[in-house]
Design an enzyme around this catalytic site. Structure first.
Site, short mmCIF file in Angstrom:
data_model
loop_
_atom_site.label_atom_id
_atom_site.label_comp_id
_atom_site.label_asym_id
_atom_site.label_seq_id
_atom_site.Cartn_x
_atom_site.Cartn_y
_atom_site.Cartn_z
CB ALA A 63 10.82 -2.97 1.41
N GLY A 108 10.76 -1.49 6.29
CA GLY A 108 11.67 -0.47 5.77
C GLY A 108 11.32 0.94 6.23
CD GLU A 111 14.57 -2.39 8.02
OE1 GLU A 111 13.89 -2.31 6.98
OE2 GLU A 111 15.28 -3.38 8.29
CD GLU A 131 11.10 -6.20 8.13
OE1 GLU A 131 10.71 -6.39 9.30
OE2 GLU A 131 11.54 -5.11 7.72
N1 DAK Z 1 4.35 -2.77 -0.12
C1 DAK Z 1 3.54 -2.58 -1.18
N2 DAK Z 1 2.32 -2.07 -1.11
C2 DAK Z 1 1.86 -1.74 0.11
C3 DAK Z 1 2.64 -1.90 1.28
C4 DAK Z 1 3.95 -2.44 1.13
N3 DAK Z 1 4.80 -2.59 2.16
N4 DAK Z 1 1.91 -1.50 2.33
C5 DAK Z 1 0.73 -1.08 1.84
N5 DAK Z 1 0.70 -1.24 0.49
C6 DAK Z 1 -0.39 -0.91 -0.40
C7 DAK Z 1 -1.51 -1.96 -0.33
O1 DAK Z 1 -1.20 -3.07 -1.11
C8 DAK Z 1 -2.68 -1.16 -0.84
O2 DAK Z 1 -2.61 -1.12 -2.25
P1 DAK Z 1 -3.93 -1.33 -3.17
O3 DAK Z 1 -4.45 -2.66 -2.78
O4 DAK Z 1 -4.83 -0.19 -2.77
O5 DAK Z 1 -3.40 -1.22 -4.58
C9 DAK Z 1 -2.43 0.23 -0.33
O6 DAK Z 1 -1.04 0.29 -0.02
C10 DAK Z 1 -3.20 0.54 0.94
O7 DAK Z 1 -2.94 -0.50 1.87
P2 DAK Z 1 -4.12 -1.25 2.66
O8 DAK Z 1 -5.35 -1.29 1.86
O9 DAK Z 1 -3.54 -2.54 3.15
O10 DAK Z 1 -4.32 -0.22 3.88
P3 DAK Z 1 -4.79 -0.56 5.36
O11 DAK Z 1 -4.97 0.74 6.03
O12 DAK Z 1 -5.92 -1.53 5.36
O13 DAK Z 1 -3.55 -1.32 6.03
C11 DAK Z 1 -1.20 -1.62 6.58
C12 DAK Z 1 -2.34 -0.62 6.24
C13 DAK Z 1 0.09 -0.80 6.66
C14 DAK Z 1 -1.46 -2.23 7.97
C15 DAK Z 1 -1.12 -2.72 5.53
O14 DAK Z 1 -1.06 -2.10 4.23
C16 DAK Z 1 0.09 -3.56 5.67
O15 DAK Z 1 0.16 -4.43 6.51
N6 DAK Z 1 1.09 -3.28 4.80
C17 DAK Z 1 2.33 -4.05 4.82
C18 DAK Z 1 3.17 -3.67 6.00
C19 DAK Z 1 4.45 -4.48 6.05
O16 DAK Z 1 4.42 -5.70 6.20
N7 DAK Z 1 5.53 -3.79 5.89
C20 DAK Z 1 6.86 -4.41 5.91
C21 DAK Z 1 7.19 -4.73 4.51
S1 DAK Z 1 8.63 -5.76 4.48
C22 DAK Z 1 15.58 -6.61 2.42
C23 DAK Z 1 15.34 -5.30 2.15
C24 DAK Z 1 14.27 -4.66 2.75
C25 DAK Z 1 13.45 -5.35 3.60
C26 DAK Z 1 13.71 -6.65 3.87
C27 DAK Z 1 14.75 -7.29 3.29
N8 DAK Z 1 16.66 -7.25 1.76
C28 DAK Z 1 16.66 -7.26 0.35
C29 DAK Z 1 17.56 -8.14 2.51
C30 DAK Z 1 12.31 -4.69 4.13
C31 DAK Z 1 11.16 -5.36 4.19
C32 DAK Z 1 9.92 -4.71 4.48
O17 DAK Z 1 9.81 -3.53 4.69
#
Ligand code: DAK
Length: 258
Positions: A63, A108, A111, A131
């Site tokens: 997400a 997400g 998921e 998360e």
């Molecule tokens: N959200 C927004 N932008 C993201 C993103 C994300 N999840 N993942 C990557 N990006 C963006 C980065 O910010 C970057 O943007 P710029 O800086 O270029 O503008 C671009 O994508 C490229 O990412 P990186 O430069 O970081 O690329 P790397 O290859 O170095 O790293 C990575 C890739 C996937 C390891 C890293 O980007 C990363 O750790 N991303 C976050 C992964 C993550 O934590 N995902 C889980 C998100 S939390 C709920 C509803 C839904 C959810 C929870 C609760 N309720 C309302 C109850 C779900 C939550 C989630 O999914």
């Protein structure tokens, strides 16, 4: 649909989440486009769907963290419900959905893949629920579907310690059915979707419903669910053609979805 591409090849539809600059992260607009793509599926023609991500790095990296960072409790609940309703629509979609996981499937993203019927992945795929490292719980069904798919012990390890797993481990724990090279992934997804599309569509749909609904209940009720869906097949032209072909020792030319 600005963030989603929709292509049809015969009886197979390919839905591609297309926001590669943010690694296909899910904000409300992306989610709306995913839902619109599923709403646009012509069920009289389409017999299997492939869901994948654009680019070579990511299926869906979660997400959208930037969008979530400023949410209030009410907005968070709304976002969670919004996503959950769409993921449930995919899970219960009448025709099978194959996730072709072509890279990151985090939060997400994992998921979303888990709401599909079958997951296959490329060898660069990475799965996880990070998360709790962001101060939230998984919110699009991750606490529920991961434990059901790979068992509570492994799911809890992944969620509590925010431990990502690579493609080979995802295969070992049963999160994905197969691992391919990046080049082989889409051909393999299309081959599998094509094999499904050749089968009697109503029988495939009823099998999906029987498995999904049966897994939500106890065995006595589950068997009744199966009996009804099995019985329903006998009202179809495809059942008559399929069995007639067997008795005449020939292959069915095609099933007509009737
Ligand atoms: N959200 C927004 N932008 C993201 C993103 C994300 N999840 N993942 C990557 N990006 C963006 C980065 O910010 C970057 O943007 P710029 O800086 O270029 O503008 C671009 O994508 C490229 O990412 P990186 O430069 O970081 O690329 P790397 O290859 O170095 O790293 C990575 C890739 C996937 C390891 C890293 O980007 C990363 O750790 N991303 C976050 C992964 C993550 O934590 N995902 C889980 C998100 S939390 C709920 C509803 C839904 C959810 C929870 C609760 N309720 C309302 C109850 C779900 C939550 C989630 O999914």
């Amino acid at each position: 649909m600005g963030f989603v591409d929709y292509e049809v090849d015969g009886h197979v539809a390919v839905i591609t989440i297309n926001r590669p600059k943010a690694l296909n992260a899910l904000n409300e607009d992306v989610l709306k486009d995913i839902e619109a793509a599923f709403d646009a599926v012509d069920l009289s023609e389409i017999r299997a769907i492939i869901l994948t991500g654009a680019g070579e790095k990511s299926f869906v990296a979660g997400a959208d963290i930037a969008a979530m960072s400023v949410m209030t409790k009410e907005q968070g609940e709304h976002f969670g419900k919004f996503g959950n309703d769409i993921f449930r629509k995919i899970e219960t979609f009448p025709v099978p959905v194959i996730a072709a996981v072509n890279g990151f499937a985090l939060g997400g993203g994992n998921e979303l893949a888990m709401s599909c019927d079958i997951r296959i992945c490329s060898d660069n795929a990475l799965f996880g629920q990070p998360e709790v490292g962001l101060g939230i719980t998984p919110g699009f069904g991750g606490t529920q579907r991961l434990a059901r798919l790979i068992g509570p012990g492994k799911a809890k390890e992944m969620v509590f310690a925010s431990r990502n797993i690579k493609a080979d481990e995802a295969y070992r724990v049963g999160l994905v059915n197969a691992v391919y090279t990046q080049e082989e992934l889409m051909p393999a997804a299309k081959k599998l979707a094509g094999a499904i599309a050749k089968m009697a569509p109503i029988a495939v749909r009823n099998s999906k419903k029987a498995m999904n609904d049966g897994l939500q209940t106890d065995m006595d009720q589950a068997i009744v669910i199966e009996e009804k869906l099995f019985g329903g097949c006998f009202e179809t032209e495809d059942q008559k053609n399929g069995m007639q072909a067997f008795l005449e020792k020939r292959k069915v030319e095609q099933f007509n979805n009737r």
